[in-house]
Structure formats: structure tokens, C-alpha cells
Design an enzyme around this catalytic site. Sequence first.
Site, mmCIF file in Angstrom:
data_model
loop_
_atom_site.group_PDB
_atom_site.id
_atom_site.type_symbol
_atom_site.label_atom_id
_atom_site.label_comp_id
_atom_site.label_asym_id
_atom_site.label_seq_id
_atom_site.Cartn_x
_atom_site.Cartn_y
_atom_site.Cartn_z
ATOM 1 N N ILE A 29 0.870 -1.178 0.000
ATOM 2 C CA ILE A 29 0.000 0.000 0.000
ATOM 3 C C ILE A 29 0.912 1.235 0.000
ATOM 4 O O ILE A 29 1.904 1.258 0.731
ATOM 5 C CB ILE A 29 -0.862 -0.007 1.297
ATOM 6 C CG1 ILE A 29 -1.661 -1.314 1.395
ATOM 7 C CG2 ILE A 29 -1.800 1.206 1.318
ATOM 8 C CD1 ILE A 29 -2.358 -1.503 2.736
ATOM 9 N N GLY A 30 0.618 2.171 -0.896
ATOM 10 C CA GLY A 30 1.408 3.406 -0.899
ATOM 11 C C GLY A 30 2.736 3.292 -1.639
ATOM 12 O O GLY A 30 3.596 4.172 -1.538
ATOM 13 N N SER A 31 2.925 2.203 -2.404
ATOM 14 C CA SER A 31 4.239 2.025 -3.067
ATOM 15 C C SER A 31 4.328 2.780 -4.391
ATOM 16 O O SER A 31 5.369 2.756 -5.050
ATOM 17 C CB SER A 31 4.502 0.530 -3.315
ATOM 18 O OG SER A 31 3.453 -0.025 -4.102
ATOM 19 N N GLU B 107 -6.527 -0.358 -10.151
ATOM 20 C CA GLU B 107 -7.320 -1.039 -9.131
ATOM 21 C C GLU B 107 -8.701 -0.383 -8.997
ATOM 22 O O GLU B 107 -8.795 0.825 -8.874
ATOM 23 C CB GLU B 107 -6.595 -0.884 -7.792
ATOM 24 C CG GLU B 107 -6.403 -2.152 -7.038
ATOM 25 C CD GLU B 107 -5.566 -1.904 -5.783
ATOM 26 O OE1 GLU B 107 -5.483 -0.773 -5.303
ATOM 27 O OE2 GLU B 107 -4.974 -2.877 -5.305
ATOM 28 N N LYS C 281 1.982 2.522 -7.113
ATOM 29 C CA LYS C 281 1.510 1.755 -8.293
ATOM 30 C C LYS C 281 0.707 2.636 -9.241
ATOM 31 O O LYS C 281 0.911 2.615 -10.445
ATOM 32 C CB LYS C 281 0.657 0.570 -7.831
ATOM 33 C CG LYS C 281 1.434 -0.491 -7.060
ATOM 34 C CD LYS C 281 0.546 -1.647 -6.621
ATOM 35 C CE LYS C 281 -0.530 -1.187 -5.646
ATOM 36 N NZ LYS C 281 -0.035 -0.468 -4.499
ATOM 37 N N THR C 282 -0.229 3.410 -8.688
ATOM 38 C CA THR C 282 -1.072 4.248 -9.558
ATOM 39 C C THR C 282 -0.207 5.262 -10.292
ATOM 40 O O THR C 282 -0.364 5.469 -11.497
ATOM 41 C CB THR C 282 -2.169 4.944 -8.714
ATOM 42 O OG1 THR C 282 -2.878 3.930 -7.988
ATOM 43 C CG2 THR C 282 -3.126 5.715 -9.596
ATOM 44 N N THR C 283 0.771 5.864 -9.594
ATOM 45 C CA THR C 283 1.685 6.830 -10.229
ATOM 46 C C THR C 283 2.474 6.147 -11.341
ATOM 47 O O THR C 283 2.622 6.691 -12.440
ATOM 48 C CB THR C 283 2.663 7.393 -9.168
ATOM 49 O OG1 THR C 283 1.904 7.860 -8.054
ATOM 50 C CG2 THR C 283 3.494 8.526 -9.749
ATOM 51 N N GLU D 139 -3.011 -3.128 -12.357
ATOM 52 C CA GLU D 139 -2.592 -2.805 -10.984
ATOM 53 C C GLU D 139 -3.041 -3.949 -10.078
ATOM 54 O O GLU D 139 -4.247 -4.176 -9.938
ATOM 55 C CB GLU D 139 -3.208 -1.489 -10.535
ATOM 56 C CG GLU D 139 -2.745 -1.023 -9.177
ATOM 57 C CD GLU D 139 -3.312 0.333 -8.781
ATOM 58 O OE1 GLU D 139 -4.131 0.889 -9.546
ATOM 59 O OE2 GLU D 139 -2.941 0.832 -7.704
ATOM 60 N N GLN E 280 -12.586 -9.314 0.553
ATOM 61 C CA GLN E 280 -11.613 -9.995 -0.320
ATOM 62 C C GLN E 280 -12.335 -10.809 -1.395
ATOM 63 O O GLN E 280 -11.848 -10.943 -2.511
ATOM 64 C CB GLN E 280 -10.700 -10.917 0.504
ATOM 65 C CG GLN E 280 -9.700 -10.173 1.371
ATOM 66 C CD GLN E 280 -8.802 -9.222 0.591
ATOM 67 O OE1 GLN E 280 -8.596 -9.384 -0.634
ATOM 68 N NE2 GLN E 280 -8.287 -8.215 1.251
HETATM 69 C C1 8LK Z 1 -5.921 -7.757 -4.873
HETATM 70 C C2 8LK Z 1 -6.124 -6.865 -3.685
HETATM 71 C C3 8LK Z 1 -5.955 -5.479 -3.690
HETATM 72 C C4 8LK Z 1 -6.262 -5.067 -2.365
HETATM 73 C C5 8LK Z 1 -6.266 -3.816 -1.752
HETATM 74 N N1 8LK Z 1 -6.598 -3.768 -0.439
HETATM 75 C C6 8LK Z 1 -6.668 -2.439 0.220
HETATM 76 C C7 8LK Z 1 -5.303 -1.831 0.419
HETATM 77 C C8 8LK Z 1 -5.556 -0.355 0.228
HETATM 78 O O1 8LK Z 1 -5.975 0.238 1.448
HETATM 79 C C9 8LK Z 1 -6.741 -0.287 -0.732
HETATM 80 C C10 8LK Z 1 -6.345 0.037 -2.152
HETATM 81 O O2 8LK Z 1 -5.305 -0.761 -2.582
HETATM 82 O O3 8LK Z 1 -7.363 -1.566 -0.683
HETATM 83 C C11 8LK Z 1 -6.924 -4.904 0.299
HETATM 84 O O4 8LK Z 1 -7.206 -4.787 1.498
HETATM 85 N N2 8LK Z 1 -6.938 -6.116 -0.295
HETATM 86 C C12 8LK Z 1 -6.602 -6.212 -1.619
HETATM 87 N N3 8LK Z 1 -6.515 -7.288 -2.443
#
Ligand code: 8LK
Length: 224
Positions: A18-20, A40, A22-24, A92, A69
Site C-alpha cells: 500500500i502506498g508504493s 485497481e 503503483k497508480t503513479t 494494478e 476480499q
Molecule cells: C488484490 C487486492 C488489492 C487489495 C487492496 N486492499 C486495500 C489496500 C488499500 O488500502 C486499498 C487500495 O489498494 O485496498 C486490500 O485490502 N486487499 C486487496 N486485495
Amino acid sequence: CAMAMNSKPFTVFVEGNIGSGKTTFLEHFRRFEDITLLTEPVEEWRNLKGWNLLDLMYKDTAKWAMTFQSYVSLTMLEMHQRPTPTPVKLMERSLYSARYCFVEHMMRSGTIHPAEFAVLDEWFKFIMNHIHIDADLIVYLKTTPLVVYERIKKRARSEEQCVPLSYIEELHKLHEDWLINRQHAECPAPVLVIDADLDLSQITEEYKKSEHQILRKAVDVVMR
Ligand SMILES: Cc1cc2cn([C@H]3C[C@H](O)[C@@H](CO)O3)c(=O)nc2[nH]1
């Protein structure tokens, strides 16, 4: 150039904590007409018929993690399956990071019940055995937990404000197990590691490195 629909596009998964960034990273490729970007679908997770599943998951994880999930995996499968009119497709995250990073963490931390994990794992195995979704390349935006933790605070996405550093550290380890230590044979794609601790000004050089590798492969696909 439009692609003959029968051949599969060169498929890249962009993975990272998270925050790495990816979108950028994905936005950096917005200007190439031969690349389809699939970011995403966070907005879908924030509004499924009015329900903000992302917020529910962060607010009451034990109760909502399985539901969240399960829906994330459905939206990722839809993206894997979406027809791509271009020779290259950048996605993403993937069903792999869903299973190996997020669901794996929820199982190990006891956030979801073993029976819930078993259901999610059976869905994952069924999809792996029946649907061809693997990548040709994985770009891993490798970061240090503390760096992305600070970014999450700065970015201030409301649902994430209560995310503890320990969660970021565990997700980091699961990404490393998968993409550096290669502990999951079901996803054999080569991994291009990008140093994503770099801040925006410095990281363009790193992106150029992946740009060359991705575009050269795209030419191969088009010429195939
Ligand atoms: C595939 C996948 C992406 C993903 C993102 N997330 C969360 C992390 C971030 O707070 C937000 C956006 O990536 O969603 C998650 O809990 N489980 C996930 N599973």
C-alpha cells in the site's frame, strides 16, 4: 494499433505494498497508445450498491474481511478477463497478490476464520485451474515499510488512517516471499524490481528502465 483479438496481449502485473506508487507508475504509461492500463477498481470497492466495503473492512476487519476480499477477487478476475485491444496490458495488482499477500495475511493473523480462508482458497485454486490469467512480467515496486507508512499518512485516504505499521510490515514480507524469494511456483512470471522508495523527482529514471523492457516486449507481441 488494434490487436487481433485471438492473440493474448503482453500482460504486466504492477505489484507492491500500500502506498508504493503503483497508480503513479501506471499513469506514467498513460501516454502510450499501445498500452491498456487497468488501475485497481477501488471506487467499486467503495460503492457496491451503496456499501463501502473498503471502509467496512477497515472498521470491522473480522466481520468484513472475507466479504471484502471475495468482492476484490471478483473485480480482479473481471479485469484479468477483460478483452484488450492493445498489444500490452498493465494491471494494478492481480488475483495473485489478492491470494498470496492480502488473503494470506488475513489467514495468518487470524483475521478471517480458517473456514473462510478455505472457501477463498478453493475459489483461487478453481480459477487457477480453469482460467488462463498469468502474467508475462511482474513489475514489483519494492519499498521500505516505514517509507510507505509515512506516504499513507500523507496521502490520507480516509479508510486507511488507522492502518498500523505492523500491517504494512507483514504485507511487505509477503510481497518479498512471493516476488523476491519466489515461494509460489504457480506464478512463474519474471519480476522486474523497481526501487520505489525513491521520491517522485528521482523515480522517473527507474520508470525508464521498465519502460524499455515493457515496450520492447510489446514490439515482440505485435511482430509475432
Ligand atoms: C488484490 C487486492 C488489492 C487489495 C487492496 N486492499 C486495500 C489496500 C488499500 O488500502 C486499498 C487500495 O489498494 O485496498 C486490500 O485490502 N486487499 C486487496 N486485495
